[in-house]
Write a protein that holds these residues in place. Structure first.
Motif, PDB file in Angstrom:
ATOM      1  N   GLU A   1      -5.604  -3.984  11.104  1.00  0.00           N
ATOM      2  CA  GLU A   1      -5.383  -3.222  10.147  1.00  0.00           C
ATOM      3  C   GLU A   1      -4.516  -2.025  10.398  1.00  0.00           C
ATOM      4  O   GLU A   1      -4.087  -1.189   9.298  1.00  0.00           O
ATOM      5  CB  GLU A   1      -6.731  -2.695   9.633  1.00  0.00           C
ATOM      6  CG  GLU A   1      -7.606  -2.184  10.629  1.00  0.00           C
ATOM      7  CD  GLU A   1      -8.541  -3.005  11.054  1.00  0.00           C
ATOM      8  OE1 GLU A   1      -8.375  -4.261  11.351  1.00  0.00           O
ATOM      9  OE2 GLU A   1      -9.744  -2.464  11.420  1.00  0.00           O
ATOM     10  N   ASP A   2      -3.915  -1.783  11.653  1.00  0.00           N
ATOM     11  CA  ASP A   2      -2.841  -0.777  12.060  1.00  0.00           C
ATOM     12  C   ASP A   2      -1.573  -1.456  11.696  1.00  0.00           C
ATOM     13  O   ASP A   2      -0.727  -0.716  11.831  1.00  0.00           O
ATOM     14  CB  ASP A   2      -3.001  -0.542  13.350  1.00  0.00           C
ATOM     15  CG  ASP A   2      -4.418   0.316  13.889  1.00  0.00           C
ATOM     16  OD1 ASP A   2      -4.830  -0.103  14.895  1.00  0.00           O
ATOM     17  OD2 ASP A   2      -4.897   1.136  12.900  1.00  0.00           O
TER      18      ASP A   2
ATOM     19  N   LYS B   1       0.838  -1.128   0.157  1.00  0.00           N
ATOM     20  CA  LYS B   1       0.102   0.088   0.130  1.00  0.00           C
ATOM     21  C   LYS B   1       0.822   1.116   0.189  1.00  0.00           C
ATOM     22  O   LYS B   1       1.792   1.192   0.317  1.00  0.00           O
ATOM     23  CB  LYS B   1      -1.028   0.076   1.106  1.00  0.00           C
ATOM     24  CG  LYS B   1      -2.020  -1.248   1.163  1.00  0.00           C
ATOM     25  CD  LYS B   1      -2.833  -1.053   2.191  1.00  0.00           C
ATOM     26  CE  LYS B   1      -3.947  -1.955   2.225  1.00  0.00           C
ATOM     27  NZ  LYS B   1      -4.964  -1.879   3.453  1.00  0.00           N
TER      28      LYS B   1
ATOM     29  N   SER C   1      -9.316   7.049  10.137  1.00  0.00           N
ATOM     30  CA  SER C   1      -9.155   5.782  10.860  1.00  0.00           C
ATOM     31  C   SER C   1      -8.369   5.316  12.152  1.00  0.00           C
ATOM     32  O   SER C   1      -8.742   4.505  12.689  1.00  0.00           O
ATOM     33  CB  SER C   1      -8.221   4.833   9.528  1.00  0.00           C
ATOM     34  OG  SER C   1      -6.866   5.340   9.749  1.00  0.00           O
TER      35      SER C   1
ATOM     36  N   LYS D   1      -5.648  -2.449  16.192  1.00  0.00           N
ATOM     37  CA  LYS D   1      -6.252  -3.411  15.291  1.00  0.00           C
ATOM     38  C   LYS D   1      -5.423  -3.910  14.343  1.00  0.00           C
ATOM     39  O   LYS D   1      -4.482  -3.261  13.971  1.00  0.00           O
ATOM     40  CB  LYS D   1      -7.577  -2.604  14.688  1.00  0.00           C
ATOM     41  CG  LYS D   1      -8.556  -1.878  15.249  1.00  0.00           C
ATOM     42  CD  LYS D   1      -9.408  -1.227  14.684  1.00  0.00           C
ATOM     43  CE  LYS D   1     -10.490  -0.303  15.561  1.00  0.00           C
ATOM     44  NZ  LYS D   1     -11.416   0.122  14.659  1.00  0.00           N
TER      45      LYS D   1
END
Length: 123
Positions: free
Chosen positions: A86-87, A40, A60, A84
């Motif tokens: 996704e962190d 990303k 976020s 989380k």
């Protein structure tokens, strides 16, 4: 010269504080944290102005992360709570060097970067 530290592997829901130490006085610099996950683009996380009057967060992390700085110690911090999966990313601190009078999350305006610290959050 900026150097991050404090990254590591934690479980979801845990907290972690990462730091960014500047080799020279940085009290005149606007500072931000960015992060980059595998595959990303690097993205903005949090911003703090030089006099600690203004902070801005990405949607976020808003409500979970807190950016702060100690100008006497030339150190920037990012307190991360309720982490989380996704962190998970490499986290970079950066100093704004161009057009810094207002909030900016534009990477090109940040001329000084650290090498990054890995934060991994397991489910």
């Amino acid at each position: 010269y900026l150097e991050e530290s404090g990254g590591g592997l934690v479980q979801a829901g845990a907290s972690l504080r990462i730091s960014c130490k500047a080799a020279n006085p940085f009290h005149n610099y606007v500072m931000s944290w960015f992060r980059q996950a595998p595959g990303k683009e690097r993205e903005f996380v949090a911003y703090i102005d030089a006099l600690v009057r203004d902070t801005v967060y990405s949607d976020s992390v808003k409500g979970r992360f807190t950016i702060s700085r100690d100008n006497g110690k030339n150190t920037l911090y990012l307190q991360m709570d309720n982490l989380k999966p996704e962190d998970t990313a490499v986290y970079f601190c950066a100093a704004c060097t161009r057009d810094c009078q207002d909030f900016t999350s534009e990477l090109s305006r940040y001329g000084y970067w650290g090498q990054g610290t890995q934060v991994t959050v397991s489910a």
